[in-house]
Design a protein around this motif. Sequence first.
Motif, PDB file in Angstrom:
ATOM      1  N   HIS A 152      32.794  20.205  25.826  1.00 30.91           N
ATOM      2  CA  HIS A 152      33.376  20.954  26.935  1.00 30.91           C
ATOM      3  C   HIS A 152      33.096  20.242  28.251  1.00 30.91           C
ATOM      4  O   HIS A 152      32.005  19.705  28.468  1.00 30.91           O
ATOM      5  CB  HIS A 152      32.805  22.373  26.968  1.00 30.91           C
ATOM      6  N   LEU A 153      34.086  20.259  29.148  1.00 29.79           N
ATOM      7  CA  LEU A 153      33.977  19.570  30.431  1.00 29.79           C
ATOM      8  C   LEU A 153      34.205  20.542  31.587  1.00 29.79           C
ATOM      9  O   LEU A 153      35.161  20.406  32.371  1.00 29.79           O
ATOM     10  CB  LEU A 153      34.994  18.419  30.495  1.00 29.79           C
ATOM     11  N   PRO A 154      33.329  21.529  31.763  1.00 33.59           N
ATOM     12  CA  PRO A 154      33.488  22.491  32.862  1.00 33.59           C
ATOM     13  C   PRO A 154      32.929  21.944  34.171  1.00 33.59           C
ATOM     14  O   PRO A 154      32.358  20.842  34.219  1.00 33.59           O
ATOM     15  CB  PRO A 154      32.668  23.689  32.375  1.00 33.59           C
ATOM     16  N   THR A 155      33.086  22.720  35.228  1.00 32.04           N
ATOM     17  CA  THR A 155      32.469  22.408  36.512  1.00 32.04           C
ATOM     18  C   THR A 155      31.499  23.525  36.881  1.00 32.04           C
ATOM     19  O   THR A 155      31.525  24.614  36.295  1.00 32.04           O
ATOM     20  CB  THR A 155      33.520  22.247  37.618  1.00 32.04           C
ATOM     21  N   VAL A 156      30.643  23.247  37.856  1.00 35.77           N
ATOM     22  CA  VAL A 156      29.681  24.240  38.334  1.00 35.77           C
ATOM     23  C   VAL A 156      30.375  25.087  39.393  1.00 35.77           C
ATOM     24  O   VAL A 156      30.684  24.597  40.490  1.00 35.77           O
ATOM     25  CB  VAL A 156      28.426  23.562  38.925  1.00 35.77           C
ATOM     26  N   LYS A 157      30.664  26.332  39.069  1.00 37.88           N
ATOM     27  CA  LYS A 157      31.386  27.170  40.024  1.00 37.88           C
ATOM     28  C   LYS A 157      31.205  28.650  39.725  1.00 37.88           C
ATOM     29  O   LYS A 157      30.766  29.044  38.641  1.00 37.88           O
ATOM     30  CB  LYS A 157      32.879  26.833  40.027  1.00 37.88           C
ATOM     31  N   CYS A 158      31.562  29.435  40.712  1.00 38.89           N
ATOM     32  CA  CYS A 158      31.532  30.896  40.566  1.00 38.89           C
ATOM     33  C   CYS A 158      32.832  31.381  39.917  1.00 38.89           C
ATOM     34  O   CYS A 158      33.820  30.658  39.838  1.00 38.89           O
ATOM     35  CB  CYS A 158      31.379  31.563  41.928  1.00 38.89           C
ATOM     36  N   HIS A 159      32.793  32.636  39.474  1.00 44.78           N
ATOM     37  CA  HIS A 159      33.971  33.248  38.844  1.00 44.78           C
ATOM     38  C   HIS A 159      33.991  34.726  39.204  1.00 44.78           C
ATOM     39  O   HIS A 159      32.965  35.406  39.145  1.00 44.78           O
ATOM     40  CB  HIS A 159      33.917  33.069  37.325  1.00 44.78           C
ATOM     41  N   ILE A 160      35.178  35.216  39.571  1.00 47.64           N
ATOM     42  CA  ILE A 160      35.260  36.585  40.068  1.00 47.64           C
ATOM     43  C   ILE A 160      34.923  37.638  39.017  1.00 47.64           C
ATOM     44  O   ILE A 160      34.528  38.756  39.370  1.00 47.64           O
ATOM     45  CB  ILE A 160      36.649  36.876  40.671  1.00 47.64           C
ATOM     46  N   VAL A 243      21.112  27.110  33.344  1.00 54.53           N
ATOM     47  CA  VAL A 243      20.580  26.174  34.340  1.00 54.53           C
ATOM     48  C   VAL A 243      21.523  26.077  35.536  1.00 54.53           C
ATOM     49  O   VAL A 243      21.090  26.106  36.692  1.00 54.53           O
ATOM     50  CB  VAL A 243      20.342  24.790  33.705  1.00 54.53           C
ATOM     51  N   ALA A 244      22.824  25.981  35.269  1.00 58.27           N
ATOM     52  CA  ALA A 244      23.796  25.917  36.362  1.00 58.27           C
ATOM     53  C   ALA A 244      23.758  27.186  37.202  1.00 58.27           C
ATOM     54  O   ALA A 244      23.810  27.132  38.440  1.00 58.27           O
ATOM     55  CB  ALA A 244      25.199  25.688  35.802  1.00 58.27           C
ATOM     56  N   ALA A 245      23.652  28.341  36.542  1.00 63.48           N
ATOM     57  CA  ALA A 245      23.586  29.611  37.273  1.00 63.48           C
ATOM     58  C   ALA A 245      22.358  29.665  38.166  1.00 63.48           C
ATOM     59  O   ALA A 245      22.423  30.096  39.327  1.00 63.48           O
ATOM     60  CB  ALA A 245      23.588  30.783  36.285  1.00 63.48           C
ATOM     61  N   LYS A 246      21.226  29.215  37.643  1.00 65.70           N
ATOM     62  CA  LYS A 246      19.991  29.218  38.420  1.00 65.70           C
ATOM     63  C   LYS A 246      20.105  28.278  39.620  1.00 65.70           C
ATOM     64  O   LYS A 246      19.638  28.597  40.724  1.00 65.70           O
ATOM     65  CB  LYS A 246      18.798  28.826  37.548  1.00 65.70           C
ATOM     66  N   MET A 247      20.721  27.116  39.440  1.00 58.62           N
ATOM     67  CA  MET A 247      20.917  26.199  40.549  1.00 58.62           C
ATOM     68  C   MET A 247      21.813  26.818  41.619  1.00 58.62           C
ATOM     69  O   MET A 247      21.604  26.616  42.824  1.00 58.62           O
ATOM     70  CB  MET A 247      21.520  24.885  40.048  1.00 58.62           C
ATOM     71  N   MET A 248      22.790  27.596  41.204  1.00 62.75           N
ATOM     72  CA  MET A 248      23.669  28.263  42.165  1.00 62.75           C
ATOM     73  C   MET A 248      22.974  29.408  42.896  1.00 62.75           C
ATOM     74  O   MET A 248      23.479  29.894  43.900  1.00 62.75           O
ATOM     75  CB  MET A 248      24.930  28.771  41.449  1.00 62.75           C
ATOM     76  N   GLY A 249      21.835  29.840  42.363  1.00 64.50           N
ATOM     77  CA  GLY A 249      21.080  30.898  43.029  1.00 64.50           C
ATOM     78  C   GLY A 249      21.128  32.243  42.341  1.00 64.50           C
ATOM     79  O   GLY A 249      20.669  33.252  42.892  1.00 64.50           O
TER      80      GLY A 249
END
Length: 388
Positions: A152-160, A243-249
């Motif tokens: 999978h090739l996702p990006t680090v981002k938020c989602h509504i 890990v990505a979620a934690k980096m985003m805060g």
Amino acid sequence: MAKSKVAVLKCKPETILGDIERLCELAGVKQALAPGHTTILKDNISWHYPFPGANTTPWQMEGSILALRKAGLTDITCVQNKTVVTNAFKGEDLNHYVPLFRKYNVPVLYNFKESDMKWIEYRPKARMHVLHRIFPDGIQIPDYFFGKNIVHLPTVKCHIYTTTTGAMKNAFGGLLATKRHYTHSWIHRTLVDLLAIQKEIHSGLFAIMDGTTAGNGPGPRTMIPVVKDYMLAGSDQVAIDAVAAKMMGFDPMSLEFIKVAHDDGLGVGDPRDIEIVGDDIGGESWGFYVGDNLASHAGDLLWFGPLKSIQKLFFHTPLVNVFIFGSEAYHDYYRWPLKDRRTFETWKAETHWGRLFEAYATGAAGTGGGVSRPHAGEASANGARAQA
């Protein structure tokens, strides 16, 4: 529960392809994927327009191909899907994947073309949380996916709707057909069910996540791009999302899809039980937030709010076309020409990743990275923003 490993590296355009190769080695790509099996690259086109942070980047695509080949995984295909508001052909062109597919002879298949794959009924061995109720006539998945590795090739981002989106959400478009909008009221547990299915049908699972420019705000399309210079990789889809979620805060275990998948033993969502290899991210907490836009307000009403009880009237009848038209008009004919294209052009002109993107557009990018060094005085990774 045993610890899971996630690799995280601070990257720069000049060395990005080598950085991705090292990232995958640190994350154990050879151990995660079965040798001799076809490996599917499942990119993420959240919006066919090249909005920074929304889509798989061309260097993420190229670096992944090279890293897989270095690991001895040479039988690679890319599988694309469409959504009711995203055009796969337009997306792979505007995001500069097409020249890479040609350069590396990577065939591209489309899960919506019957000549490429067929949708067949699958009866999961794992207990389903919601999919068996959402699709009472049977869960349909593409026959091509069986017995193959998937990256999978996702990006680090938020989602509504899920707060963050990453490796787990990236399976959504590939494994479910265009009627997947039926699942939005139960989106968190849908992602858990899909991960359980993936573990049954694939010979190996891996994710390479791009956080070179991360997406803050009401993603996955209309966001505030923030340059962060990070990339992540791992075989545990729950752990890399945590890990990505934690980096985003965000607190990963407060996100339902991560917590339920962790509790089901499908991966590790508790950061205390995840081994980070590569660079130190102990101080990374970016304070991202989701917020709302016009599309999310409409979705909230229909999927989670007072209209939820009559959503079948909207999504299981021709009335769904009204919703599709509204979303397309908002994103493609209002947001892009009047707002988001300016954000993209600013990012392209003023950030080092934007200049690398332009180098892919002109063919100037190549093996080893590919653009000039950032100009002196350019905003740092912790502060550079292209305001949406």
